[in-house]
Motif scaffolding. Structure first.
Motif, PDB file in Angstrom:
ATOM      1  N   ALA A  65      31.225  24.616  47.056  1.00  0.00           N
ATOM      2  CA  ALA A  65      29.857  25.097  47.298  1.00  0.00           C
ATOM      3  C   ALA A  65      29.366  24.658  48.674  1.00  0.00           C
ATOM      4  O   ALA A  65      28.738  25.445  49.396  1.00  0.00           O
ATOM      5  CB  ALA A  65      28.923  24.582  46.216  1.00  0.00           C
ATOM      6  N   GLY A  66      29.658  23.428  49.045  1.00  0.00           N
ATOM      7  CA  GLY A  66      29.264  22.945  50.371  1.00  0.00           C
ATOM      8  C   GLY A  66      29.984  23.674  51.483  1.00  0.00           C
ATOM      9  O   GLY A  66      29.403  23.986  52.524  1.00  0.00           O
ATOM     10  N   LYS A  67      31.270  23.942  51.284  1.00  0.00           N
ATOM     11  CA  LYS A  67      32.033  24.677  52.285  1.00  0.00           C
ATOM     12  C   LYS A  67      31.502  26.097  52.458  1.00  0.00           C
ATOM     13  O   LYS A  67      31.348  26.583  53.575  1.00  0.00           O
ATOM     14  CB  LYS A  67      33.512  24.739  51.869  1.00  0.00           C
ATOM     15  CG  LYS A  67      34.415  23.928  52.740  1.00  0.00           C
ATOM     16  CD  LYS A  67      35.841  24.063  52.310  1.00  0.00           C
ATOM     17  CE  LYS A  67      36.494  25.149  53.089  1.00  0.00           C
ATOM     18  NZ  LYS A  67      37.913  25.271  52.852  1.00  0.00           N
ATOM     19  N   TRP A  68      31.234  26.775  51.350  1.00  0.00           N
ATOM     20  CA  TRP A  68      30.795  28.156  51.441  1.00  0.00           C
ATOM     21  C   TRP A  68      29.334  28.278  51.831  1.00  0.00           C
ATOM     22  O   TRP A  68      28.831  29.386  52.024  1.00  0.00           O
ATOM     23  CB  TRP A  68      31.082  28.896  50.146  1.00  0.00           C
ATOM     24  CG  TRP A  68      32.525  29.304  50.040  1.00  0.00           C
ATOM     25  CD1 TRP A  68      33.486  29.162  50.985  1.00  0.00           C
ATOM     26  CD2 TRP A  68      33.152  29.933  48.944  1.00  0.00           C
ATOM     27  NE1 TRP A  68      34.679  29.646  50.540  1.00  0.00           N
ATOM     28  CE2 TRP A  68      34.499  30.126  49.289  1.00  0.00           C
ATOM     29  CE3 TRP A  68      32.719  30.339  47.692  1.00  0.00           C
ATOM     30  CZ2 TRP A  68      35.404  30.718  48.426  1.00  0.00           C
ATOM     31  CZ3 TRP A  68      33.627  30.930  46.839  1.00  0.00           C
ATOM     32  CH2 TRP A  68      34.952  31.123  47.201  1.00  0.00           C
ATOM     33  N   ALA A  69      28.632  27.178  51.989  1.00  0.00           N
ATOM     34  CA  ALA A  69      27.281  27.225  52.543  1.00  0.00           C
ATOM     35  C   ALA A  69      27.336  27.432  54.058  1.00  0.00           C
ATOM     36  O   ALA A  69      26.352  27.825  54.669  1.00  0.00           O
ATOM     37  CB  ALA A  69      26.527  25.945  52.205  1.00  0.00           C
ATOM     38  N   THR A 118      42.908  46.733  46.477  1.00  0.00           N
ATOM     39  CA  THR A 118      41.504  47.062  46.728  1.00  0.00           C
ATOM     40  C   THR A 118      40.584  46.273  45.806  1.00  0.00           C
ATOM     41  O   THR A 118      39.588  45.696  46.256  1.00  0.00           O
ATOM     42  CB  THR A 118      41.278  48.573  46.556  1.00  0.00           C
ATOM     43  OG1 THR A 118      42.142  49.278  47.457  1.00  0.00           O
ATOM     44  CG2 THR A 118      39.839  48.949  46.827  1.00  0.00           C
ATOM     45  N   ILE A 119      40.912  46.222  44.531  1.00  0.00           N
ATOM     46  CA  ILE A 119      40.079  45.483  43.573  1.00  0.00           C
ATOM     47  C   ILE A 119      40.027  44.003  43.932  1.00  0.00           C
ATOM     48  O   ILE A 119      38.947  43.391  43.944  1.00  0.00           O
ATOM     49  CB  ILE A 119      40.602  45.685  42.134  1.00  0.00           C
ATOM     50  CG1 ILE A 119      40.336  47.118  41.683  1.00  0.00           C
ATOM     51  CG2 ILE A 119      39.981  44.686  41.169  1.00  0.00           C
ATOM     52  CD1 ILE A 119      41.027  47.500  40.390  1.00  0.00           C
ATOM     53  N   THR A 120      41.171  43.415  44.258  1.00  0.00           N
ATOM     54  CA  THR A 120      41.213  41.992  44.598  1.00  0.00           C
ATOM     55  C   THR A 120      40.422  41.688  45.867  1.00  0.00           C
ATOM     56  O   THR A 120      39.668  40.713  45.914  1.00  0.00           O
ATOM     57  CB  THR A 120      42.673  41.528  44.758  1.00  0.00           C
ATOM     58  OG1 THR A 120      43.380  41.814  43.549  1.00  0.00           O
ATOM     59  CG2 THR A 120      42.750  40.047  45.062  1.00  0.00           C
ATOM     60  N   VAL A 121      40.573  42.519  46.881  1.00  0.00           N
ATOM     61  CA  VAL A 121      39.865  42.286  48.146  1.00  0.00           C
ATOM     62  C   VAL A 121      38.357  42.456  47.958  1.00  0.00           C
ATOM     63  O   VAL A 121      37.568  41.640  48.446  1.00  0.00           O
ATOM     64  CB  VAL A 121      40.416  43.220  49.252  1.00  0.00           C
ATOM     65  CG1 VAL A 121      39.505  43.254  50.458  1.00  0.00           C
ATOM     66  CG2 VAL A 121      41.806  42.762  49.665  1.00  0.00           C
ATOM     67  N   VAL A 122      37.947  43.483  47.243  1.00  0.00           N
ATOM     68  CA  VAL A 122      36.510  43.714  47.033  1.00  0.00           C
ATOM     69  C   VAL A 122      35.902  42.579  46.211  1.00  0.00           C
ATOM     70  O   VAL A 122      34.858  42.020  46.578  1.00  0.00           O
ATOM     71  CB  VAL A 122      36.267  45.087  46.356  1.00  0.00           C
ATOM     72  CG1 VAL A 122      34.845  45.211  45.850  1.00  0.00           C
ATOM     73  CG2 VAL A 122      36.572  46.210  47.333  1.00  0.00           C
ATOM     74  N   LEU A 123      36.545  42.203  45.102  1.00  0.00           N
ATOM     75  CA  LEU A 123      36.001  41.115  44.279  1.00  0.00           C
ATOM     76  C   LEU A 123      36.008  39.780  45.014  1.00  0.00           C
ATOM     77  O   LEU A 123      35.051  39.007  44.929  1.00  0.00           O
ATOM     78  CB  LEU A 123      36.782  41.005  42.967  1.00  0.00           C
ATOM     79  CG  LEU A 123      36.569  42.136  41.969  1.00  0.00           C
ATOM     80  CD1 LEU A 123      37.440  41.926  40.739  1.00  0.00           C
ATOM     81  CD2 LEU A 123      35.111  42.252  41.577  1.00  0.00           C
ATOM     82  N   VAL A 127      32.727  37.511  45.895  1.00  0.00           N
ATOM     83  CA  VAL A 127      32.606  36.109  45.483  1.00  0.00           C
ATOM     84  C   VAL A 127      32.265  35.227  46.679  1.00  0.00           C
ATOM     85  O   VAL A 127      31.387  34.362  46.595  1.00  0.00           O
ATOM     86  CB  VAL A 127      33.909  35.623  44.796  1.00  0.00           C
ATOM     87  CG1 VAL A 127      33.933  34.113  44.672  1.00  0.00           C
ATOM     88  CG2 VAL A 127      34.046  36.269  43.429  1.00  0.00           C
ATOM     89  N   ILE A 128      32.942  35.442  47.788  1.00  0.00           N
ATOM     90  CA  ILE A 128      32.703  34.595  48.966  1.00  0.00           C
ATOM     91  C   ILE A 128      31.272  34.744  49.475  1.00  0.00           C
ATOM     92  O   ILE A 128      30.615  33.753  49.812  1.00  0.00           O
ATOM     93  CB  ILE A 128      33.721  34.910  50.079  1.00  0.00           C
ATOM     94  CG1 ILE A 128      35.107  34.412  49.661  1.00  0.00           C
ATOM     95  CG2 ILE A 128      33.304  34.283  51.409  1.00  0.00           C
ATOM     96  CD1 ILE A 128      36.225  34.834  50.587  1.00  0.00           C
TER      97      ILE A 128
END
Length: 150
Positions: A65-69, A118-123, A127-128
């Motif tokens: 969570a801290g990294k993706w902030a 496509t599904i994996t890249v979009v999801l 998420v990111i």
């Protein structure tokens, strides 16, 4: 004396070429460039996550969570996701072209491959960029310790 002709399978029908394109050359160049970039991205990711700070003991929900902030790490992880998925898809596309003998089988394998990619890249992208470790309507006992209770 009669001779029997050897039982040799007929050669595969050649695929129709639609003009002269350099698709395979560009694919080959992409694999080399993305492979080198992925080495840098992945080993830097591993070094930052495992060697700095408390190492593997610090890897938990709060760490991610801290990294993706930080937008830098969002873009870093996004680049890893996209490059790894496109690199792997391109490699598997080559394997399908080499080993799937029937045109219809080859087409359906590629449709499945491109759909899964496509599904994996979009999801993964969702998420990111939409990750919220502290949703406002969550129960206080389910929130991580760094979130402010409502």
């Amino acid at each position: 004396m009669t001779t029997v002709a050897p039982n040799i399978p007929a050669p595969r029908s050649p695929r129709r070429l639609r003009g002269r394109t350099n698709t395979e050359l560009y694919s080959w160049l992409f694999m080399r460039a993305s492979g080198m970039l992925l080495l840098i991205l992945v080993f830097t990711h591993l070094f930052v996550n495992l060697m700095t700070g408390d190492g593997i003991n610090a890897l938990d929900f709060a760490f991610v969570a801290g990294k993706w902030a930080d937008p830098l790490w969002q873009v870093w992880d996004l680049m890893m996701l996209w490059l790894a998925m496109i690199h792997g898809t391109n490699g598997l596309r080559t394997v399908i072209n080499d080993y799937a003998e029937r045109d219809q089988l080859r087409m359906w394998l590629k449709v499945g491959l491109y759909t899964a990619t496509t599904i994996t890249v979009v999801l993964g992208t969702l998420v990111i960029f939409t990750f919220d470790p502290c949703p406002p309507d969550a129960a206080a006992d389910l929130l991580p310790s760094f979130c402010q209770a409502p």
